[in-house]
Design a protein around this motif. Structure first.
Motif, PDB file in Angstrom:
ATOM      1  N   PHE A 291       0.762  -1.218   0.119  1.00 37.00           N
ATOM      2  CA  PHE A 291       0.072   0.140   0.040  1.00 37.00           C
ATOM      3  C   PHE A 291       0.842   1.189   0.054  1.00 37.00           C
ATOM      4  O   PHE A 291       0.698   2.180  -0.802  1.00 37.00           O
ATOM      5  N   VAL A 297       1.000   7.620  -0.489  1.00 30.16           N
ATOM      6  CA  VAL A 297       0.823   8.390   0.882  1.00 30.16           C
ATOM      7  C   VAL A 297       2.024   8.870   1.250  1.00 30.16           C
ATOM      8  O   VAL A 297       1.797   9.533   2.089  1.00 30.16           O
ATOM      9  N   LEU A 315      -6.370  -0.221  -0.217  1.00 34.33           N
ATOM     10  CA  LEU A 315      -6.693  -0.042   0.809  1.00 34.33           C
ATOM     11  C   LEU A 315      -7.847  -1.136   1.314  1.00 34.33           C
ATOM     12  O   LEU A 315      -8.270  -1.175   2.358  1.00 34.33           O
ATOM     13  N   LEU A 318      -6.864  -4.273   2.123  1.00 34.88           N
ATOM     14  CA  LEU A 318      -6.132  -3.989   3.392  1.00 34.88           C
ATOM     15  C   LEU A 318      -7.218  -4.359   4.200  1.00 34.88           C
ATOM     16  O   LEU A 318      -7.084  -4.939   5.340  1.00 34.88           O
ATOM     17  N   MET A 319      -8.231  -3.478   4.207  1.00 36.42           N
ATOM     18  CA  MET A 319      -9.251  -3.452   5.185  1.00 36.42           C
ATOM     19  C   MET A 319      -9.810  -4.638   5.350  1.00 36.42           C
ATOM     20  O   MET A 319     -10.097  -5.384   6.529  1.00 36.42           O
ATOM     21  N   PHE A 370       5.546   6.161   9.511  1.00 36.77           N
ATOM     22  CA  PHE A 370       4.189   6.693   9.103  1.00 36.77           C
ATOM     23  C   PHE A 370       3.939   7.906  10.029  1.00 36.77           C
ATOM     24  O   PHE A 370       2.971   8.590   9.954  1.00 36.77           O
ATOM     25  N   LEU A 373       2.906  10.819   8.062  1.00 39.34           N
ATOM     26  CA  LEU A 373       1.589  10.739   7.603  1.00 39.34           C
ATOM     27  C   LEU A 373       0.521  11.234   8.830  1.00 39.34           C
ATOM     28  O   LEU A 373      -0.328  11.659   8.533  1.00 39.34           O
ATOM     29  N   PHE A 374       0.909  10.560   9.962  1.00 39.07           N
ATOM     30  CA  PHE A 374      -0.120  10.843  10.994  1.00 39.07           C
ATOM     31  C   PHE A 374      -0.148  12.356  11.465  1.00 39.07           C
ATOM     32  O   PHE A 374      -1.245  12.794  11.681  1.00 39.07           O
ATOM     33  N   VAL A 377      -2.135  14.139   8.804  1.00 39.87           N
ATOM     34  CA  VAL A 377      -3.553  13.887   9.059  1.00 39.87           C
ATOM     35  C   VAL A 377      -4.044  14.821  10.073  1.00 39.87           C
ATOM     36  O   VAL A 377      -5.040  15.404  10.235  1.00 39.87           O
TER      37      VAL A 377
ATOM     38  N   GLY B  17      -5.775   2.248  10.170  1.00 38.14           N
ATOM     39  CA  GLY B  17      -6.474   2.195   8.582  1.00 38.14           C
ATOM     40  C   GLY B  17      -7.106   3.463   8.436  1.00 38.14           C
ATOM     41  O   GLY B  17      -7.066   4.107   7.195  1.00 38.14           O
ATOM     42  N   SER B  18      -7.496   4.040   9.198  1.00 39.47           N
ATOM     43  CA  SER B  18      -8.356   5.330   9.046  1.00 39.47           C
ATOM     44  C   SER B  18      -7.303   6.548   8.729  1.00 39.47           C
ATOM     45  O   SER B  18      -7.831   7.232   7.887  1.00 39.47           O
ATOM     46  N   PHE B  19      -6.270   6.525   9.469  1.00 41.96           N
ATOM     47  CA  PHE B  19      -5.090   7.291   8.999  1.00 41.96           C
ATOM     48  C   PHE B  19      -4.783   7.034   7.472  1.00 41.96           C
ATOM     49  O   PHE B  19      -4.365   8.172   6.678  1.00 41.96           O
ATOM     50  N   PHE B  20      -4.754   5.754   7.132  1.00 38.10           N
ATOM     51  CA  PHE B  20      -4.400   5.699   5.747  1.00 38.10           C
ATOM     52  C   PHE B  20      -5.270   6.062   4.700  1.00 38.10           C
ATOM     53  O   PHE B  20      -5.039   6.763   3.636  1.00 38.10           O
ATOM     54  N   ALA B  21      -6.415   5.962   4.988  1.00 34.60           N
ATOM     55  CA  ALA B  21      -7.785   6.293   4.301  1.00 34.60           C
ATOM     56  C   ALA B  21      -7.702   7.865   4.186  1.00 34.60           C
ATOM     57  O   ALA B  21      -7.705   8.480   3.197  1.00 34.60           O
TER      58      ALA B  21
END
Lengths: 662, 178
Positions: A291, A297, A315, A318-319, A370, A373-374, A377, B17-21
């Motif tokens: 991913f 991302v 994704l 993945l989910m 990550f 990314l965190f 967001v 996963g919600s972070f990924f989304a």
């Protein structure tokens, strides 16, 4: 027409995979052998179809069929033939097709092993595997179709990224995928085992070879990538904590924990929930890595061309896969009951600690990868996490892990005497201390860090040595008996010794190459000399030449140290089709390290900027990684066919494995 | 109690996963909105050893320019470099360089000698102070600066041919027209 055959083969494989998933689930519910038989054969047919599709794409590459968009975008008629072939997987679409092919291969092998496994477990495992295949073929067909045509047909292609035109990088992805995808089988076994409430020593015996072989491939794949970065990128490094590198390293860490834990399940019927969670986690991290690399991302040099629909599709996979399997775990894990109990001080106990450390190491890498990314967001800020974070935290955890690994193999199952073990390690501790002191005295730089590193290496390698001496009763019984014992040792024991020695060697190489690396930069004309670590390096000549699809400049150097004299040469290549430049560093292993020379363009007319490195012990990295992989392979050959209890009764239990009757 | 613990991995994954989304909806190479349209912070950097001219914020006014953050230790800069060379050769837009956190005295100079120099002027930001003011997160990074010296756009990571054609070139043309 050939590309259409490939396309249709893939569509057919997709249909069969759907039918297979459904029939295996029905067969499982009704306990109907006919459905199971279809499911098993379907795996083999899917593998043949995926192989056909892949061959068709490779044929399009081999014949430079630029009416296929994928070939046009990634190939060129002037490219050497071998890189036309390897170019098949040097791009997103082709590499996903390779991923599907390997997935189908593993499923087909699993399908053929039906007799070795309990019927229901096998059926359900194959069913989960079929669902994974269905998802990935759908991904290829709907978002990344490599067989799409282009009209009008262009005269020539756009060429493969020159960085990928290299033997190291050509074989690196297949190994990596064999590793990633290989972990799908332990994953499927874990889901099936949880559903059936059957995670026991039979389960452990079935899963262990799969986990090991995947781990071996992943080890080789990562090492090849590091080796490539070392000799091709010309900056003298081999690991940069890039998100894509981390993406391959996280499953490796989790997989390392898995291969150890599965052994506990197999031998001791304990740590079952944890083993199944690790099996799920390892493949999940492989998926997350996919991913990460393909959704865009995070930015990375290695990343493939980005397309948002692909990110959404992956994704979703993945989910479904991770969310689904973890739900099964949450609901079913409480049904697993361990029969094998153990004391805190025991081999199981040591493995629990090591597992915790490996997971912590994995989490460290995960968070570092990550975190940007965190933060993005949460607050919209853009930050990056650099190598200092990883070097600070990861190395500490890794050092602790290796230190415990050294004594872990010496501890008996179930209940061990720590004092006896520590006493047997006393000579090693003394040797480690002595080695540390020697480093403190002779090292010119980085004395303390170097001393710690060397002590750790001696400790780990010494642990492996003591282990093998103890098991073969070397020096205590006649040599002939010791040899007989050595032959009789299970592959798992040998594998552990070899892999741990390999890790010690690797750690030594990593420490040496980073702590005692010498670097010197000079502007050199022909005939000029520069000195590095006692070597006198003279630029003897620079000549232009033309390769198959590039123009190049080759610089030859004469290196002299004492009576030794040798020539090395490096290249700078310019690929006009992509307008890119690559470098082939001049590398020569000499004495304990590598002499590494890379050079730049003579822009001023006054000379070539030359960068010289002497990297001590860097060869230990590659040999250490190879030895580690070999250890995994040796452990793989140990099938442990006999249930643990039987075997223990037949053999007089080898030293270090003494257990009280269960 | 024990049973609820078993849900922990699932919950952790759902959060991740919600972070990924969420992450998918964002372009990692886009600048945070609050920095856009602000004037470039004032700075005055010395020249990279071996070069005549340094770089100050005043140099980036009067015309549309690119400010590219690069470093010899940065692998992605290596990947991006040929495109910058090509843009400089085509005289598409003036490119200025910010040589970020070099370790060795001559690292920046040697890197440019080796791969070529696409930059009109280069500032030597050895301690990374200016990069902090600019909010640089990593190298390479490229700012699009308008005539008034305001940051209009920022690209994180290497510029690719496609990104240039689809995003930057139209943007620069638009800025030049206005």
């Amino acid at each position: 027409m050939i590309p259409e055959i490939g396309h249709f083969a893939l569509i057919l494989a997709f249909m069969i995979a759907i039918a297979q998933s459904v029939s295996l689930l029905i067969g499982f519910n009704r306990a109907d052998a006919r459905f199971a038989a279809f499911g098993g054969r379907a795996s083999i047919v899917i593998f043949c179809l995926a192989g056909l599709a892949f061959s068709c794409l490779m044929f399009a590459y081999a014949t430079s069929d630029f009416s296929v968009a994928n070939v046009f975008e990634n190939s060129h008629s002037a490219k050497p033939f071998i890189y036309k072939l390897t170019g098949t997987w040097g791009n997103h679409e082709g590499s996903m097709l390779l991923w599907v092919l390997i997935l189908a291969l593993f499923s087909a092998v699993l399908a053929m092993q039906a007799r070795a496994a309990p019927v229901k477990l096998h059926m359900l495992t194959l069913g989960v595997q079929a669902m994974i295949i269905t998802a990935f073929i759908a991904f290829v067909l709907f978002t990344s179709n490599p067989f799409e045509r282009l009209f009008p047909t262009p005269m020539n292609g756009e060429g493969l990224n020159p960085l990928l035109q290299d033997p190291g990088l050509a074989i690196h992805p297949p190994f990596l995928y064999l590793g990633y995808v290989g972990f799908s089988i332990p994953f499927s076994f874990a889901v099936a085992g949880l559903v059936l409430g059957r995670v026991d020593s039979v389960w452990g015996r079935l899963v262990r070879p799969w986990a090991l072989i995947a781990w071996v491939f992943l080890t080789i794949g990562i090492a090849l990538g590091a080796w490539w970065a070392y000799y091709e990128l010309g900056w003298g490094g081999w690991w940069a904590w890039d998100p894509v590198e981390n993406a391959s390293f996280m499953p490796w860490l989790a997989g390392t924990a898995l291969i150890h834990t599965v052994r506990v399940v197999e031998r001791r019927d304990a740590m079952k929930g944890w083993a199944s969670l690790l099996a799920i986690t390892t493949f999940s991290l492989s998926l997350v890595g996919t991913f990460l690399v393909r959704s865009g991302v995070l930015t990375s040099v290695h990343a493939f061309a980005v397309d948002p629909t692909r990110g959404v599709f992956i994704l979703t996979i993945l989910m479904a896969a991770i969310g689904g399997s973890l739900t099964v775990y949450a609901v079913r894990a409480s049904t697993l009951s361990a029969t094998g109990r153990f004391e805190p001080v025991s081999r199981e106990g040591a493995l629990v600690v090591n597992n915790a450390l490996l997971v912590a190491a994995c989490a460290t890498v995960f968070v570092g990868t990550f975190y940007p990314l965190f933060i993005d967001v949460l607050s919209g800020d853009k930050i990056s996490v650099g190598a200092p974070y990883f070097n600070l935290i990861f190395t500490k955890i890794a050092a602790l892990t290796l230190a415990i690994a050294a004594i872990g193999t010496l501890l008996a199952w179930k209940r061990a005497n720590l004092r006896t073990v520590l006493r047997s390690m006393a000579p090693i501790a003394a040797a480690a201390l002595a080695a540390g002191v020697i480093v403190l005295v002779i090292a010119e730089r980085e004395r303390v860090a170097g001393a710690f590193a060397v002590m750790l290496v001696v400790w780990l390698a010494g642990g492996a040595l003591i282990d093998i001496i103890g098991r073969t009763k070397l020096f205590r019984v006649p040599l002939k008996d010791s040899l007989a014992r050595a032959r009789g040792l299970p592959g798992a024991a040998w594998g552990a010794v070899i892999a741990h020695s390999g890790l010690a060697l690797f750690a030594f190489g990593a420490a040496g190459a980073s702590l005692w690396n010498a670097e010197h930069v000079a502007l050199m004309a022909e005939g000029d000399s520069a000195e590095i670590s006692g070597y006198e390096v003279t630029l003897t000549s620079v000549e232009q030449f033309r390769g198959p699809n590039y123009e190049a400049e080759r610089a030859s150097f004469m290196a002299r140290r004492g009576a030794d004299e040798f020539e090395i040469s490096g290249e700078r290549r310019f690929y006009p089709i992509r307008g890119m430049e690559t470098s082939e560093a001049a590398i020569r292993a000499h004495r304990v390290g590598d002499l590494y020379v890379s050079f730049g363009a003579n822009q001023t007319g006054r000379g070539w900027p030359v960068r010289l490195y002497y990297k001590p012990f860097v060869g230990c990295l590659w040999w250490g990684a190879a030895l580690t992989a070999l250890g995994g392979l040796v452990a793989f050959t140990d099938r442990g066919r006999k249930p643990a209890r039987l075997r223990r009764r037949r053999h007089a239990s080898p030293a270090g494995m003494k257990v009280a009757p269960v | 109690m024990r049973k609820t613990v078993l849900f922990a991995p699932l919950i952790v994954f759902l959060i991740v996963g919600s972070f990924f989304a969420w992450g998918l909806t964002r372009d990692p190479s886009r600048i945070p909105s609050q920095l856009i349209d602000r004037p470039l912070p004032e700075f005055n950097l010395p020249a990279v050893p071996g070069f005549q001219q340094g770089l100050s914020s005043g140099d980036l006014q009067g015309q549309v320019t690119l400010l590219n953050v690069f470093a010899s230790w940065c692998v992605s800069c290596h990947v991006e470099h040929p495109l910058l060379m090509e843009l400089a050769a085509r005289r598409e837009v003036p490119i200025y360089g910010l040589n970020w956190k070099e370790k060795g005295l001559n690292d920046g100079k040697e890197w440019l000698e080796r791969f070529g120099n696409p930059y009109g002027r280069i500032g030597d930001d050895r301690n990374g102070r200016v990069a902090i003011d600019l909010g640089v997160t990593g190298a390479p990074e490229t700012f699009v600066i308008d005539r008034q010296g305001r940051v209009r756009f920022k690209v994180i990571g290497p510029i690719t041919e496609r990104y240039w054609n689809e995003t930057l070139e139209p943007l620069i043309e638009e800025l030049e027209r206005s």
